[in-house]
Write an enzyme that holds these catalytic residues in place. Structure first.
Site, PDB file in Angstrom:
ATOM      1  N   GLU A   1       0.852  -1.209   0.000  1.00 28.77           N
ATOM      2  CA  GLU A   1       0.000   0.000   0.000  1.00 28.77           C
ATOM      3  C   GLU A   1       0.879   1.246   0.000  1.00 28.77           C
ATOM      4  OE1 GLU A   1      -2.669   1.451  -0.372  1.00 28.77           O
ATOM      5  OE2 GLU A   1      -4.414   0.455   0.480  1.00 28.77           O
ATOM      6  N   ASP A   2       0.310   2.350  -0.472  1.00 31.56           N
ATOM      7  CA  ASP A   2       1.025   3.630  -0.395  1.00 31.56           C
ATOM      8  C   ASP A   2       0.871   4.246   0.995  1.00 31.56           C
ATOM      9  OD1 ASP A   2      -1.712   4.070  -0.752  1.00 31.56           O
ATOM     10  OD2 ASP A   2      -1.470   5.548  -2.354  1.00 31.56           O
TER      11      ASP A   2
ATOM     12  N   ASP B   1      -4.699   5.163   6.183  1.00 33.46           N
ATOM     13  CA  ASP B   1      -5.342   6.309   6.834  1.00 33.46           C
ATOM     14  C   ASP B   1      -6.389   5.761   7.809  1.00 33.46           C
ATOM     15  OD1 ASP B   1      -6.495   8.712   7.459  1.00 33.46           O
ATOM     16  OD2 ASP B   1      -7.119   9.230   5.440  1.00 33.46           O
TER      17      ASP B   1
ATOM     18  N   ARG C   1       1.557  12.370  -8.959  1.00 40.13           N
ATOM     19  CA  ARG C   1       2.055  11.033  -8.619  1.00 40.13           C
ATOM     20  C   ARG C   1       3.514  10.909  -9.054  1.00 40.13           C
ATOM     21  NH1 ARG C   1      -2.374   7.712  -7.322  1.00 40.13           N
ATOM     22  NH2 ARG C   1      -4.303   8.097  -8.450  1.00 40.13           N
TER      23      ARG C   1
HETATM   24  P1  IMP Z   1      -7.902   4.249   4.089  1.00 38.88           P
HETATM   25  O1  IMP Z   1      -8.808   3.199   3.534  1.00 38.88           O
HETATM   26  O2  IMP Z   1      -8.646   5.372   4.747  1.00 38.88           O
HETATM   27  O3  IMP Z   1      -6.801   3.688   4.991  1.00 38.88           O
HETATM   28  O4  IMP Z   1      -7.235   4.958   2.874  1.00 38.88           O
HETATM   29  C1  IMP Z   1      -6.263   4.411   2.174  1.00 38.88           C
HETATM   30  C2  IMP Z   1      -6.194   4.994   0.782  1.00 38.88           C
HETATM   31  O5  IMP Z   1      -6.625   6.365   0.690  1.00 38.88           O
HETATM   32  C3  IMP Z   1      -4.733   5.013   0.408  1.00 38.88           C
HETATM   33  O6  IMP Z   1      -4.342   3.813  -0.219  1.00 38.88           O
HETATM   34  C4  IMP Z   1      -4.626   6.217  -0.503  1.00 38.88           C
HETATM   35  O7  IMP Z   1      -4.870   5.824  -1.830  1.00 38.88           O
HETATM   36  C5  IMP Z   1      -5.711   7.154  -0.037  1.00 38.88           C
HETATM   37  N1  IMP Z   1      -5.153   8.213   0.875  1.00 38.88           N
HETATM   38  C6  IMP Z   1      -5.218   8.260   2.216  1.00 38.88           C
HETATM   39  N2  IMP Z   1      -4.600   9.348   2.716  1.00 38.88           N
HETATM   40  C7  IMP Z   1      -4.106  10.008   1.631  1.00 38.88           C
HETATM   41  C8  IMP Z   1      -3.323  11.209   1.485  1.00 38.88           C
HETATM   42  O8  IMP Z   1      -2.941  11.924   2.443  1.00 38.88           O
HETATM   43  N3  IMP Z   1      -2.994  11.538   0.206  1.00 38.88           N
HETATM   44  C9  IMP Z   1      -3.371  10.807  -0.877  1.00 38.88           C
HETATM   45  N4  IMP Z   1      -4.085   9.685  -0.790  1.00 38.88           N
HETATM   46  C10 IMP Z   1      -4.452   9.277   0.459  1.00 38.88           C
HETATM   47 MG    MG Z   2      -4.165   3.475  -2.131  1.00 40.04          MG
END
Ligand code: IMP
Ligand code: MG
Length: 182
Positions: A106-107, A110, A172
């Site tokens: 994963e990148d 959050d 990106r």
């Molecule tokens: P989660 O499901 O809330 O953990 O979100 C994960 C996904 O949201 C990541 O894989 C990112 O693609 C995107 N994401 C979360 N935070 C950021 C950010 O600060 N910048 C850009 N993309 C984000």
């Molecule tokens: Mg992502």
């Protein structure tokens, strides 16, 4: 894209948070850890599109073990800066993960909802093992109880772009990671 001190998208200004050098160093360290942990195995790295592409390619080039790669695309953000919380599958992986050592790349983590979704989906395919590596993890934002096995950098809860991460699909293609200026 060459590293500038700041960048702008629409009316938002971003500043460097993690440099190209720091990213390279940490990626090499993570690859060394993974090579040790998976010695004698050929794990399959599943990159989460689009954000993890740059990290995944740099990570696997630093490995001293064999590996395969595959990709999955899910969406939770749309064009917003706050997660919608709704996960939609856009492209499923194509490999048979049954009995394989799977490492999801994963990148950023959050809320953790994306990882939770992927964990459930991949576990149902009965892999031999399943671990998660995320380049970034935000502090104090998890909405679900989970552990990420390998984390590159833990960062403050601010919106970031670059090195795979986007805002409105842009930026990106930078070598550093930038955070939104307050
Ligand atoms: P989660 O499901 O809330 O953990 O979100 C994960 C996904 O949201 C990541 O894989 C990112 O693609 C995107 N994401 C979360 N935070 C950021 C950010 O600060 N910048 C850009 N993309 C984000
Ligand atoms: Mg992502």
């Amino acid at each position: 894209m060459k590293t500038e001190k700041t960048l702008t998208i629409d009316d938002l200004e971003f500043e460097v948070l993690i440099s190209e050098e720091q990213l390279k160093q940490r990626t090499a360290d993570l690859a060394a850890e993974l090579s040790k942990e998976y010695a004698g195995k050929a794990p399959i790295f599943v990159g989460v599109l689009n954000g993890a592409v740059l990290f995944l390619t740099d990570l696997i080039k630093e490995l001293s073990i064999d590996c395969e790669i595959d990709f999955i695309k899910i969406s939770s953000y749309g064009n917003e800066r706050v997660s919608s919380g709704q996960i939609t599958m856009i492209k499923d992986f194509s490999a048979d993960l049954h009995g394989r050592d799977v490492i999801v790349v994963e990148d950023i983590v959050d809320s953790g909802l994306s990882v939770q979704y992927l964990m459930r989906r991949i576990k149902s395919m009965k892999p031999a093992s399943l671990k998660f590596v995320s380049l970034l993890m935000k502090k104090g934002t998890l909405k679900v109880d989970l552990d990420i096995d390998y984390v590159g950098f833990t960062i403050d809860d601010k919106f970031v772009v670059g090195y795979g991460l986007d805002y409105k699909q842009l930026k990106r293609n930078t070598c550093a990671i930038y955070q939104l200026k307050e």
